[in-house]
Design an enzyme around this catalytic site. Structure first.
Site, PDB file in Angstrom:
ATOM      1  N   SER A 160       0.854  -1.185   0.000  1.00 14.39           N
ATOM      2  CA  SER A 160       0.000   0.000   0.000  1.00 14.39           C
ATOM      3  C   SER A 160       0.894   1.240   0.000  1.00 14.39           C
ATOM      4  O   SER A 160       1.725   1.379  -0.894  1.00 14.39           O
ATOM      5  CB  SER A 160      -0.959  -0.029   1.196  1.00 14.39           C
ATOM      6  OG  SER A 160      -1.880   1.038   1.112  1.00 14.39           O
ATOM      7  N   HIS A 187      -2.489  -1.286  -3.476  1.00 22.80           N
ATOM      8  CA  HIS A 187      -3.608  -0.367  -3.257  1.00 22.80           C
ATOM      9  C   HIS A 187      -3.336   0.906  -4.052  1.00 22.80           C
ATOM     10  O   HIS A 187      -2.392   1.639  -3.745  1.00 22.80           O
ATOM     11  CB  HIS A 187      -3.742  -0.006  -1.776  1.00 22.80           C
ATOM     12  CG  HIS A 187      -4.100  -1.157  -0.897  1.00 22.80           C
ATOM     13  ND1 HIS A 187      -3.999  -1.106   0.476  1.00 22.80           N
ATOM     14  CD2 HIS A 187      -4.568  -2.399  -1.181  1.00 22.80           C
ATOM     15  CE1 HIS A 187      -4.393  -2.252   0.996  1.00 22.80           C
ATOM     16  NE2 HIS A 187      -4.735  -3.061   0.012  1.00 22.80           N
ATOM     17  N   ASP A 285      -4.621  -5.106   5.780  1.00 20.31           N
ATOM     18  CA  ASP A 285      -4.888  -5.934   4.602  1.00 20.31           C
ATOM     19  C   ASP A 285      -3.677  -6.803   4.278  1.00 20.31           C
ATOM     20  O   ASP A 285      -2.556  -6.299   4.166  1.00 20.31           O
ATOM     21  CB  ASP A 285      -5.237  -5.050   3.398  1.00 20.31           C
ATOM     22  CG  ASP A 285      -5.735  -5.850   2.206  1.00 20.31           C
ATOM     23  OD1 ASP A 285      -6.316  -6.929   2.414  1.00 20.31           O
ATOM     24  OD2 ASP A 285      -5.533  -5.394   1.066  1.00 20.31           O
TER      25      ASP A 285
END
EC number: 3.1.1.61
Length: 340
Positions: A160, A187, A285
């Site tokens: 991310s 992401h 995540d």
């Protein structure tokens, strides 16, 4: 209550006014200055010492990317790029991330959404323990690595905040003879996953592309999951394939693509023949996916705190026992190759 000192750089007086008006409603933000071009920003920023800078990409006199590179030298500070969704804007945004920007926000579309996303990313930028470092280059020494000795079938990498420069530190180091497919779950805003793949392709010996629906995942190829879609690993006729689904409804607390969903599906399909890698990023995540891969006998690697821009995702996986090895970013490519 501590306040985040923000400096705004944008050539549009209207955008600067809208940002100041919208962000002034948030008590945690103190706007300490503004500039209409990069040259002016470079003079003012070291004087007011902001905690974070928002930087427009497309400006006269000195554009955003050039300003970012100069800012790295004179006053290193977390920077959030404001970009357009054009092809040129997306490409320049990825380049900015690889040159030290912490994150970006597309300024096209619904203004309330732009401001909401910007507020969240300002918080993340201030919390970031370090700025991403530009790519340093280098390749693996083939004499030190025997590829394929562990019989793996797949590598899944999740990232991310700080992910694009971290990926650029890993993927170009891997040899052209890499024997399995690699899937990247980053992401990122819809429209920016293909430019990310294109940028990685330009500096890598492996083929790098944005994944397409139901395509076969081939050895020696890196697949970047398309932003805005659910991505899972599937198997059709004995071959690994990309299962890409348009969500019926976008859940606010969910990621599209999700590292967990991709890794959980890999744990089901390739099990012990999977390597999971979790890089820098905010949140949790990927933690459950890493644990599932490890429990099936696969091998999992997490980026360490020292080299992570944000140590959320790797730490979450470590905390629940989902990680086989914790390593600095510079050592991850070799660890992948040694365990493939």
């Amino acid at each position: 209550m501590s306040r985040y000192k923000l400096f705004i750089v944008d050539d549009s007086a209207l955008i600067r006014l809208r940002l100041k008006t919208s962000l002034a409603l948030w008590p945690e933000i103190q706007i300490v200055g503004e500039a209409e071009n990069g040259q002016e920003a470079l003079k003012k920023i070291p004087l007011v010492k902001p905690d974070v800078v928002t930087l427009d990409l497309e400006m006269p006199v000195l554009d955003g990317l050039s300003t970012l590179k100069e800012l790295n030298k004179v006053y290193p500070v977390p920077v959030i790029m404001l970009s357009s969704l054009t092809t040129h804007g997306a490409k320049a945004t990825i380049e900015a991330l690889e040159n030290g920007a912490v994150d970006f926000v597309p300024k096209d579309g619904d203004w309330n959404k732009v401001v909401s996303e910007l507020k969240e990313k300002i918080k993340i930028a201030v919390l970031a323990k370090k700025r991403p470092k530009p790519f340093t280059g280098g390749t693996l020494n083939p004499k030190n690595v025997i590829l394929g000795k562990n019989g793996r079938q797949l590598v899944v990498i999740g990232a991310s905040t700080g992910g694009p420069p971290a990926l650029r530190e890993i993927i170009p180091k891997l040899p052209q003879t890499f024997p399995v497919p690699i899937v990247i779950i980053q992401h990122i805003t819809r429209g920016f996953s293909k430019p990310l793949a294109d940028q990685l392709a330009r500096v890598s010996r492996l083929k790098v592309k944005e994944a397409e629906k139901d395509e076969q995942l081939l050895p020696g190829t890196v697949y970047v999951a398309p932003a805005g879609y659910t991505f899972k690993i599937d198997k059709q006729g004995g071959s690994l394939t990309a299962k890409i689904i348009e969500p019926v409804e976008y859940l606010p607390a969910h990621f599209y693509p999700s590292v967990d969903e991709a890794m959980l599906s890999a744990a089901e399909v390739t099990g012990s023949k999977t390597i999971g890698v979790l890089l820098t990023g905010m949140g949790k995540d990927g933690a459950l996916g890493m644990k599932a891969i490890k429990e099936r006998g696969g091998y999992t690697i997490a980026q360490d705190e020292e080299t992570s821009v944000v140590y959320g995702m790797p730490k979450a996986a470590i905390d629940i026992g989902g990680v086989s090895r914790v390593l600095p970013l510079s050592a991850i490519a070799e660890e992948i190759a040694a365990n493939i």
